[in-house]
Write a protein that holds these residues in place. Sequence first.
Motif, PDB file in Angstrom:
ATOM      1  N   SER A 134      11.172   9.284   7.029  1.00 42.97           N
ATOM      2  CA  SER A 134      10.646   8.115   6.481  1.00 42.97           C
ATOM      3  C   SER A 134       9.192   8.224   5.955  1.00 42.97           C
ATOM      4  O   SER A 134       8.456   9.118   6.282  1.00 42.97           O
ATOM      5  CB  SER A 134      10.631   6.881   7.464  1.00 42.97           C
ATOM      6  N   ALA A 135       8.710   7.377   5.056  1.00 38.24           N
ATOM      7  CA  ALA A 135       7.557   7.422   4.485  1.00 38.24           C
ATOM      8  C   ALA A 135       6.477   6.806   5.369  1.00 38.24           C
ATOM      9  O   ALA A 135       6.583   5.712   5.987  1.00 38.24           O
ATOM     10  CB  ALA A 135       7.519   6.691   3.208  1.00 38.24           C
ATOM     11  N   THR A 136       5.376   7.634   5.517  1.00 39.48           N
ATOM     12  CA  THR A 136       4.104   7.066   6.015  1.00 39.48           C
ATOM     13  C   THR A 136       2.968   7.298   5.307  1.00 39.48           C
ATOM     14  O   THR A 136       2.985   8.198   4.273  1.00 39.48           O
ATOM     15  CB  THR A 136       3.809   7.571   7.290  1.00 39.48           C
ATOM     16  N   VAL A 137       1.778   6.709   5.578  1.00 37.19           N
ATOM     17  CA  VAL A 137       0.540   6.830   4.791  1.00 37.19           C
ATOM     18  C   VAL A 137      -0.523   7.490   5.697  1.00 37.19           C
ATOM     19  O   VAL A 137      -0.569   7.312   6.843  1.00 37.19           O
ATOM     20  CB  VAL A 137      -0.220   5.489   4.430  1.00 37.19           C
ATOM     21  N   ARG A 147      -2.848   9.553   1.430  1.00 38.73           N
ATOM     22  CA  ARG A 147      -1.558  10.429   0.728  1.00 38.73           C
ATOM     23  C   ARG A 147      -0.332   9.831   1.440  1.00 38.73           C
ATOM     24  O   ARG A 147      -0.349   9.600   2.535  1.00 38.73           O
ATOM     25  CB  ARG A 147      -1.826  11.587   0.765  1.00 38.73           C
ATOM     26  N   LEU A 148       0.694  10.019   0.834  1.00 32.54           N
ATOM     27  CA  LEU A 148       2.177   9.922   1.190  1.00 32.54           C
ATOM     28  C   LEU A 148       2.692  11.180   2.017  1.00 32.54           C
ATOM     29  O   LEU A 148       2.465  12.302   1.607  1.00 32.54           O
ATOM     30  CB  LEU A 148       3.150   9.854  -0.023  1.00 32.54           C
ATOM     31  N   ALA A 149       3.092  10.950   2.970  1.00 30.19           N
ATOM     32  CA  ALA A 149       3.812  11.761   3.964  1.00 30.19           C
ATOM     33  C   ALA A 149       4.833  11.310   4.663  1.00 30.19           C
ATOM     34  O   ALA A 149       5.275  10.325   4.976  1.00 30.19           O
ATOM     35  CB  ALA A 149       2.710  12.447   5.149  1.00 30.19           C
ATOM     36  N   HIS A 150       5.844  12.296   5.190  1.00 30.84           N
ATOM     37  CA  HIS A 150       6.886  11.964   6.080  1.00 30.84           C
ATOM     38  C   HIS A 150       6.283  11.633   7.124  1.00 30.84           C
ATOM     39  O   HIS A 150       5.363  12.164   7.868  1.00 30.84           O
ATOM     40  CB  HIS A 150       8.024  13.322   6.134  1.00 30.84           C
ATOM     41  N   LYS A 151       7.042  10.893   8.209  1.00 35.71           N
ATOM     42  CA  LYS A 151       6.783  10.532   9.529  1.00 35.71           C
ATOM     43  C   LYS A 151       6.637  11.632  10.140  1.00 35.71           C
ATOM     44  O   LYS A 151       5.525  12.055  11.130  1.00 35.71           O
ATOM     45  CB  LYS A 151       7.487   9.316   9.995  1.00 35.71           C
ATOM     46  N   GLY A 152       7.517  12.760  10.189  1.00 34.95           N
ATOM     47  CA  GLY A 152       7.422  13.908  10.704  1.00 34.95           C
ATOM     48  C   GLY A 152       6.640  14.754  10.620  1.00 34.95           C
ATOM     49  O   GLY A 152       5.946  15.359  11.621  1.00 34.95           O
ATOM     50  N   CYS A 153       6.070  14.898   9.357  1.00 32.48           N
ATOM     51  CA  CYS A 153       5.101  15.810   8.739  1.00 32.48           C
ATOM     52  C   CYS A 153       3.558  15.232   9.388  1.00 32.48           C
ATOM     53  O   CYS A 153       2.757  16.062  10.015  1.00 32.48           O
ATOM     54  CB  CYS A 153       4.975  15.759   7.549  1.00 32.48           C
ATOM     55  N   ASN A 154       3.507  13.861   9.211  1.00 28.65           N
ATOM     56  CA  ASN A 154       2.328  12.987   9.945  1.00 28.65           C
ATOM     57  C   ASN A 154       2.008  12.989  11.141  1.00 28.65           C
ATOM     58  O   ASN A 154       1.088  13.437  11.565  1.00 28.65           O
ATOM     59  CB  ASN A 154       2.262  11.798   9.141  1.00 28.65           C
ATOM     60  N   GLN A 197       0.931  -1.065   0.014  1.00 30.04           N
ATOM     61  CA  GLN A 197       0.093   0.046   0.024  1.00 30.04           C
ATOM     62  C   GLN A 197       0.837   1.225   0.146  1.00 30.04           C
ATOM     63  O   GLN A 197       0.604   2.261  -0.633  1.00 30.04           O
ATOM     64  CB  GLN A 197      -0.838   0.049   1.121  1.00 30.04           C
ATOM     65  N   LEU A 198       1.848   1.117   0.692  1.00 35.00           N
ATOM     66  CA  LEU A 198       2.952   2.247   0.806  1.00 35.00           C
ATOM     67  C   LEU A 198       3.439   2.718  -0.484  1.00 35.00           C
ATOM     68  O   LEU A 198       3.551   3.796  -1.180  1.00 35.00           O
ATOM     69  CB  LEU A 198       3.851   2.262   2.062  1.00 35.00           C
ATOM     70  N   ASP A 199       3.778   1.457  -1.311  1.00 29.15           N
ATOM     71  CA  ASP A 199       4.596   1.668  -2.416  1.00 29.15           C
ATOM     72  C   ASP A 199       3.680   2.309  -3.644  1.00 29.15           C
ATOM     73  O   ASP A 199       3.919   3.176  -4.203  1.00 29.15           O
ATOM     74  CB  ASP A 199       4.961   0.432  -3.008  1.00 29.15           C
ATOM     75  N   GLU A 200       2.356   1.546  -3.470  1.00 30.62           N
ATOM     76  CA  GLU A 200       1.328   2.159  -4.223  1.00 30.62           C
ATOM     77  C   GLU A 200       0.995   3.550  -4.276  1.00 30.62           C
ATOM     78  O   GLU A 200       0.868   4.323  -5.036  1.00 30.62           O
ATOM     79  CB  GLU A 200       0.053   1.293  -4.280  1.00 30.62           C
ATOM     80  N   ILE A 201       0.660   3.904  -3.067  1.00 35.51           N
ATOM     81  CA  ILE A 201       0.775   5.535  -2.696  1.00 35.51           C
ATOM     82  C   ILE A 201       1.630   6.392  -3.045  1.00 35.51           C
ATOM     83  O   ILE A 201       1.651   7.535  -3.405  1.00 35.51           O
ATOM     84  CB  ILE A 201       0.017   5.684  -1.294  1.00 35.51           C
ATOM     85  N   GLY A 202       3.024   6.132  -2.728  1.00 37.74           N
ATOM     86  CA  GLY A 202       4.425   6.651  -2.904  1.00 37.74           C
ATOM     87  C   GLY A 202       4.333   6.708  -4.531  1.00 37.74           C
ATOM     88  O   GLY A 202       4.753   7.950  -4.714  1.00 37.74           O
TER      89      GLY A 202
END
Length: 152
Positions: A33-36, A59-66, A3-8
């Motif tokens: 790092s990448a998060t959903v 949507r894709l977000a940085h872990k820190g932003c999320n 799912q992460l790869d697809e959203i990325g």
Amino acid sequence: MAQLDEIGETDGWRCWLCDEPVDRDMPPNDSRSATVDTRLTKARVKKMKQDKTPIPPERLAHKGCNTGKGAKDAVIAWPEHLIVVEPASIIAAAERLERKGGREAMARCPTRQDADAVADWLVDRMSRLAPNLTLKSQIASTGGQYLVSLST
């Protein structure tokens, strides 16, 4: 991870909140790092389901932003280098344009050069924020200032 790869891939490996690149190979505990991100609070999703309103995709977000956004609705900041007066909420404007089309006043600028820079940035930023939305910018001279609008 699929799912992460697809959203990325859909988001071009860019954080939808800060618009910076996301490295899929960062360790999971790194703030870059990448998060959903589900984008919406649980209460808002519940209301949208009751109103039978389409729920926006994850949507894709940085872990820190999320993490920084937390359980609140996201806010996309206007860049400091742009000179704007009365800036509109970028996410709210994108949601309205996606939902019903039309035209949205986005900001006022003191000079035509500032308005041109704002219009270019908005169209570029919105192309990643709302990829299925085709927008054009308009600049109108209004009482000594320049009004920047987006329309579908």
